[in-house]
Design a protein around this motif. Structure first.
Motif, short mmCIF file in Angstrom:
data_model
loop_
_atom_site.label_atom_id
_atom_site.label_comp_id
_atom_site.label_asym_id
_atom_site.label_seq_id
_atom_site.Cartn_x
_atom_site.Cartn_y
_atom_site.Cartn_z
N LYS A 102 0.66 -1.20 0.13
CA LYS A 102 0.19 0.02 0.24
C LYS A 102 0.93 1.22 -0.01
O LYS A 102 0.71 2.02 -0.75
CB LYS A 102 -1.00 0.14 1.30
CG LYS A 102 -2.08 -1.04 1.14
CD LYS A 102 -3.02 -0.81 2.50
CE LYS A 102 -4.12 -1.76 2.19
NZ LYS A 102 -5.01 -1.45 3.22
N VAL A 103 1.82 1.20 0.77
CA VAL A 103 2.87 2.44 1.08
C VAL A 103 3.58 2.79 -0.27
O VAL A 103 3.48 3.71 -0.84
CB VAL A 103 3.79 2.43 2.06
CG1 VAL A 103 4.83 3.39 1.94
CG2 VAL A 103 3.17 2.77 3.37
N VAL A 122 -0.74 6.88 6.75
CA VAL A 122 -1.97 6.04 7.80
C VAL A 122 -3.13 6.37 7.11
O VAL A 122 -4.02 5.38 6.93
CB VAL A 122 -1.62 6.30 9.27
CG1 VAL A 122 -2.93 5.77 10.09
CG2 VAL A 122 -0.51 6.04 9.57
N ARG A 123 -3.76 7.62 7.25
CA ARG A 123 -5.03 7.88 6.65
C ARG A 123 -5.32 7.33 4.91
O ARG A 123 -6.12 6.79 4.70
CB ARG A 123 -5.41 9.41 6.73
CG ARG A 123 -6.64 9.62 6.38
CD ARG A 123 -6.97 11.28 6.44
NE ARG A 123 -6.45 11.95 5.20
CZ ARG A 123 -5.21 12.63 5.18
NH1 ARG A 123 -4.65 12.75 6.32
NH2 ARG A 123 -5.03 13.24 4.18
N ARG A 124 -4.17 7.55 4.20
CA ARG A 124 -4.48 7.18 2.86
C ARG A 124 -4.41 5.60 2.72
O ARG A 124 -5.21 5.28 1.81
CB ARG A 124 -3.38 7.93 1.86
CG ARG A 124 -3.47 9.33 1.86
CD ARG A 124 -2.31 9.90 1.28
NE ARG A 124 -2.48 11.30 1.22
CZ ARG A 124 -2.65 11.88 -0.14
NH1 ARG A 124 -3.10 11.37 -0.99
NH2 ARG A 124 -2.99 13.13 0.09
N LYS A 130 0.61 2.24 14.08
CA LYS A 130 1.91 1.18 14.65
C LYS A 130 2.25 0.42 13.63
O LYS A 130 3.66 0.33 13.59
CB LYS A 130 1.19 0.52 15.77
CG LYS A 130 2.17 -0.24 16.38
CD LYS A 130 1.99 -1.16 17.44
CE LYS A 130 2.86 -2.27 17.97
NZ LYS A 130 3.93 -2.73 17.29
N VAL A 131 1.47 -0.05 12.78
CA VAL A 131 2.01 -0.82 11.48
C VAL A 131 2.79 -0.09 10.67
O VAL A 131 4.05 -0.45 10.26
CB VAL A 131 0.84 -1.59 11.12
CG1 VAL A 131 1.57 -2.40 9.81
CG2 VAL A 131 0.13 -2.35 12.10
N VAL A 132 2.36 1.11 10.48
CA VAL A 132 3.33 2.06 9.32
C VAL A 132 4.45 2.54 10.05
O VAL A 132 5.48 2.45 9.48
CB VAL A 132 2.25 3.25 8.91
CG1 VAL A 132 3.15 4.33 8.20
CG2 VAL A 132 0.92 2.75 8.23
N HIS A 133 4.34 2.50 11.43
CA HIS A 133 5.63 3.06 12.15
C HIS A 133 6.67 2.00 12.01
O HIS A 133 7.84 2.22 11.88
CB HIS A 133 5.48 3.54 13.67
CG HIS A 133 5.02 4.93 13.66
ND1 HIS A 133 4.60 5.54 14.85
CD2 HIS A 133 5.14 6.04 13.08
CE1 HIS A 133 4.27 6.64 14.67
NE2 HIS A 133 4.68 7.02 13.63
N ASP A 134 6.32 0.77 12.26
CA ASP A 134 7.14 -0.47 12.23
C ASP A 134 7.57 -0.57 10.86
O ASP A 134 8.75 -0.98 10.68
CB ASP A 134 6.33 -1.85 12.67
CG ASP A 134 5.86 -1.76 14.18
OD1 ASP A 134 6.49 -0.88 14.94
OD2 ASP A 134 5.12 -2.56 14.53
N TRP A 135 6.87 -0.31 9.90
CA TRP A 135 7.36 -0.63 8.49
C TRP A 135 8.54 0.42 8.23
O TRP A 135 9.59 0.21 7.70
CB TRP A 135 6.14 -0.45 7.56
CG TRP A 135 6.76 -0.87 5.99
CD1 TRP A 135 7.04 -2.17 5.68
CD2 TRP A 135 6.90 0.05 5.09
NE1 TRP A 135 7.47 -2.09 4.44
CE2 TRP A 135 7.51 -0.65 3.97
CE3 TRP A 135 7.05 1.33 4.84
CZ2 TRP A 135 7.97 -0.20 2.89
CZ3 TRP A 135 7.54 2.08 3.70
CH2 TRP A 135 8.10 1.01 2.54
#
Length: 64
Positions: free
Chosen positions: A27-28, A46-48, A54-59
């Motif tokens: 997705k990113v 995160v919104r998009r 947390k998952v986006v931060h971890d990635w």
């Protein structure tokens, strides 16, 4: 020594983590690919992507 149940649960959790991170990665990367040159804030990503912060931060391996 740890039992086989523990090891199976850990393997399942690791596979689930890999799946979630892979989904977020796709997705990113799609977001970045479709918006070349655009700068995104983590919360905007995160919104998009409609993923948990947390998952986006971890990635991104962003310190919390």
């Amino acid at each position: 020594m740890l039992g086989t149940g523990y090891m199976a649960a850990r393997k399942g959790r690791d596979m689930l983590e890999d799946f979630i991170i892979s989904r977020v990665r796709v997705k990113v990367l799609q977001l970045f690919y479709l918006s070349p040159g655009k700068i995104f804030h983590v919360r905007d990503i995160v919104r998009r992507t409609e993923e948990e912060i947390k998952v986006v931060h971890d990635w991104f391996d962003v310190p919390k």
